[in-house]
Design a protein around this motif. Structure first.
Motif, PDB file in Angstrom:
ATOM      1  N   THR A  27     -23.759 -37.260 -62.752  1.00 11.74           N
ATOM      2  CA  THR A  27     -21.813 -37.142 -62.397  1.00 11.74           C
ATOM      3  C   THR A  27     -21.939 -36.293 -63.824  1.00 11.74           C
ATOM      4  N   ILE A  28     -20.016 -35.376 -62.818  1.00 14.71           N
ATOM      5  CA  ILE A  28     -20.012 -34.863 -63.852  1.00 14.71           C
ATOM      6  C   ILE A  28     -18.554 -34.682 -63.164  1.00 14.71           C
ATOM      7  N   GLU A  29     -18.013 -33.995 -64.846  1.00 15.81           N
ATOM      8  CA  GLU A  29     -16.396 -33.979 -64.660  1.00 15.81           C
ATOM      9  C   GLU A  29     -15.930 -33.168 -65.389  1.00 15.81           C
ATOM     10  N   TYR A  30     -14.839 -32.211 -65.258  1.00 18.74           N
ATOM     11  CA  TYR A  30     -14.058 -31.491 -65.741  1.00 18.74           C
ATOM     12  C   TYR A  30     -13.155 -31.892 -66.746  1.00 18.74           C
ATOM     13  N   ILE A  31     -13.148 -31.401 -67.828  1.00 12.86           N
ATOM     14  CA  ILE A  31     -12.738 -31.908 -68.846  1.00 12.86           C
ATOM     15  C   ILE A  31     -10.893 -30.987 -69.536  1.00 12.86           C
ATOM     16  N   LYS A  32      -9.594 -31.743 -68.989  1.00 11.62           N
ATOM     17  CA  LYS A  32      -8.722 -31.101 -69.105  1.00 11.62           C
ATOM     18  C   LYS A  32      -7.531 -30.747 -70.294  1.00 11.62           C
ATOM     19  N   LYS A  33      -8.018 -32.099 -71.212  1.00 11.85           N
ATOM     20  CA  LYS A  33      -7.657 -32.322 -72.584  1.00 11.85           C
ATOM     21  C   LYS A  33      -8.248 -33.341 -73.230  1.00 11.85           C
ATOM     22  N   ILE A  39     -21.747 -31.800 -72.710  1.00  8.77           N
ATOM     23  CA  ILE A  39     -20.481 -31.339 -73.024  1.00  8.77           C
ATOM     24  C   ILE A  39     -20.890 -30.000 -72.961  1.00  8.77           C
ATOM     25  N   ASN A  40     -20.315 -29.530 -71.519  1.00 13.10           N
ATOM     26  CA  ASN A  40     -21.073 -27.922 -70.926  1.00 13.10           C
ATOM     27  C   ASN A  40     -20.050 -26.992 -70.860  1.00 13.10           C
ATOM     28  N   THR A  41     -20.323 -26.106 -71.255  1.00 15.75           N
ATOM     29  CA  THR A  41     -20.042 -24.683 -70.118  1.00 15.75           C
ATOM     30  C   THR A  41     -20.517 -24.726 -68.670  1.00 15.75           C
ATOM     31  N   SER A  42     -19.488 -23.489 -68.495  1.00 16.49           N
ATOM     32  CA  SER A  42     -20.093 -23.698 -67.093  1.00 16.49           C
ATOM     33  C   SER A  42     -20.320 -21.922 -67.183  1.00 16.49           C
ATOM     34  N   LEU A  43     -21.658 -21.072 -66.124  1.00 17.94           N
ATOM     35  CA  LEU A  43     -21.964 -20.179 -66.797  1.00 17.94           C
ATOM     36  C   LEU A  43     -20.630 -17.872 -67.208  1.00 17.94           C
ATOM     37  N   GLU A  44     -21.570 -17.814 -67.607  1.00 19.24           N
ATOM     38  CA  GLU A  44     -20.409 -16.986 -68.431  1.00 19.24           C
ATOM     39  C   GLU A  44     -20.975 -15.640 -68.541  1.00 19.24           C
ATOM     40  N   PRO A  45     -19.926 -14.630 -68.593  1.00 22.27           N
ATOM     41  CA  PRO A  45     -20.826 -12.949 -68.763  1.00 22.27           C
ATOM     42  C   PRO A  45     -21.413 -13.126 -70.060  1.00 22.27           C
ATOM     43  N   ILE A  46     -21.487 -12.173 -70.328  1.00 23.99           N
ATOM     44  CA  ILE A  46     -22.727 -11.273 -72.136  1.00 23.99           C
ATOM     45  C   ILE A  46     -21.112 -11.238 -72.187  1.00 23.99           C
ATOM     46  N   GLY A  47     -20.876 -11.672 -73.474  1.00 29.72           N
ATOM     47  CA  GLY A  47     -19.967 -10.326 -74.172  1.00 29.72           C
ATOM     48  C   GLY A  47     -18.219 -10.570 -74.439  1.00 29.72           C
ATOM     49  N   GLU A  48     -18.372 -12.004 -73.277  1.00 30.54           N
ATOM     50  CA  GLU A  48     -17.346 -12.768 -73.276  1.00 30.54           C
ATOM     51  C   GLU A  48     -15.860 -12.848 -73.774  1.00 30.54           C
ATOM     52  N   LEU A  86     -14.525 -27.092 -77.306  1.00 29.96           N
ATOM     53  CA  LEU A  86     -12.909 -27.865 -76.308  1.00 29.96           C
ATOM     54  C   LEU A  86     -12.060 -27.090 -76.382  1.00 29.96           C
ATOM     55  N   ARG A  87     -12.002 -26.267 -77.246  1.00 27.54           N
ATOM     56  CA  ARG A  87     -10.891 -25.544 -78.415  1.00 27.54           C
ATOM     57  C   ARG A  87     -10.547 -23.974 -77.361  1.00 27.54           C
ATOM     58  N   ASN A  88     -12.496 -23.140 -77.290  1.00 27.57           N
ATOM     59  CA  ASN A  88     -11.882 -22.005 -77.022  1.00 27.57           C
ATOM     60  C   ASN A  88     -13.239 -21.512 -75.408  1.00 27.57           C
ATOM     61  N   GLU A  89     -13.708 -22.845 -74.938  1.00 25.98           N
ATOM     62  CA  GLU A  89     -14.251 -22.588 -73.713  1.00 25.98           C
ATOM     63  C   GLU A  89     -13.426 -22.825 -72.783  1.00 25.98           C
ATOM     64  N   GLU A  90     -13.463 -22.024 -71.677  1.00 24.62           N
ATOM     65  CA  GLU A  90     -12.827 -22.855 -70.611  1.00 24.62           C
ATOM     66  C   GLU A  90     -13.710 -22.548 -68.874  1.00 24.62           C
ATOM     67  N   PRO A  91     -13.895 -23.140 -68.146  1.00 21.54           N
ATOM     68  CA  PRO A  91     -13.614 -24.821 -68.290  1.00 21.54           C
ATOM     69  C   PRO A  91     -14.477 -25.566 -69.449  1.00 21.54           C
ATOM     70  N   VAL A  92     -15.029 -26.978 -69.233  1.00 18.96           N
ATOM     71  CA  VAL A  92     -15.696 -27.623 -69.829  1.00 18.96           C
ATOM     72  C   VAL A  92     -15.890 -28.841 -69.177  1.00 18.96           C
ATOM     73  N   TYR A  93     -16.990 -29.140 -69.850  1.00 19.89           N
ATOM     74  CA  TYR A  93     -17.495 -30.563 -68.358  1.00 19.89           C
ATOM     75  C   TYR A  93     -18.064 -31.813 -69.188  1.00 19.89           C
ATOM     76  N   VAL A  94     -17.891 -32.314 -69.082  1.00 18.00           N
ATOM     77  CA  VAL A  94     -18.721 -34.082 -69.309  1.00 18.00           C
ATOM     78  C   VAL A  94     -19.749 -34.003 -67.905  1.00 18.00           C
ATOM     79  N   ARG A  95     -20.753 -34.482 -68.550  1.00 17.76           N
ATOM     80  CA  ARG A  95     -21.909 -34.366 -67.588  1.00 17.76           C
ATOM     81  C   ARG A  95     -22.826 -35.719 -68.186  1.00 17.76           C
TER      82      ARG A  95
END
Length: 113
Positions: free
Chosen positions: A3-9, A99-108, A80-89
Motif C-alpha cells: 500500500t502506498i499513499e501520497y501524504i498531502k497534509k 515514509i518515503n520521498t520519490s526519486l530526486e535529482p542530485i543537488g536539488e 514532511l516539511r522539506n520534501e515533495e512528494p512524500v508517501y507512506v508505504r
C-alpha cells in the motif's frame, strides 16, 4: 499487496505529561493525511524502545501504523516539511511501513543559495 499513499497534509501532537508520561508510550504522534484532511495513518514516536511493537501494521480499513523511536522525530518532521512528494508505504510481507520521498535529482536546491 503493498500500500502506498501520497501524504498531502500532516498534524503533530507532541506530548508532555511530566511524571505521568511514564503511563503514556508516545512522545509524539504525526497524523498522515490526504488532501481532504482524512487520515491515511499515523507515525508514532515512542518515549522508550521497550514500547515499540515488533512490527508496523495496517488495519482492515487501511489505516497505517508506523512506529519510530522518539529520536527519529526531527528527521521525519524534516522530510514532511522539506520534501515533495512524500508517501507512506506499507509492505505486508515485511510487516513494515515507511515514509518515503520519490526519486530526486542530485543537488536539488539543498545547497544552492
Amino acid at each position: 499487496m503493498t500500500t502506498i499513499e501520497y501524504i498531502k497534509k500532516y498534524d503533530i501532537a507532541y506530548y508532555g505529561g511530566g511524571n505521568n508520561s511514564k503511563n503514556y508510550a508516545y512522545r509524539a504522534i504525526i497524523g498522515l493525511r490526504r488532501d481532504n484532511g482524512s487520515l491515511i495513518g499515523a507515525a508514532y514516536f515512542h518515549r522508550d524502545a521497550s514500547t515499540l511493537p515488533n512490527t508496523d501494521s495496517i488495519s482492515g480499513s487501511g489505516y497505517i501504523y508506523v512506529h519510530y523511536s522518539e529520536s527519529d522525530l526531527e528527521r521525519i518532521v524534516d522530510l514532511l516539511r522539506n520534501e515533495e512528494p512524500v508517501y507512506v508505504r506499507y509492505v505486508p510481507g515485511w510487516e513494515m511501513a515507511s515514509i518515503n520521498t520519490s526519486l530526486e535529482p542530485i543537488g536539488e536546491e539543498e545547497f544552492n543559495r
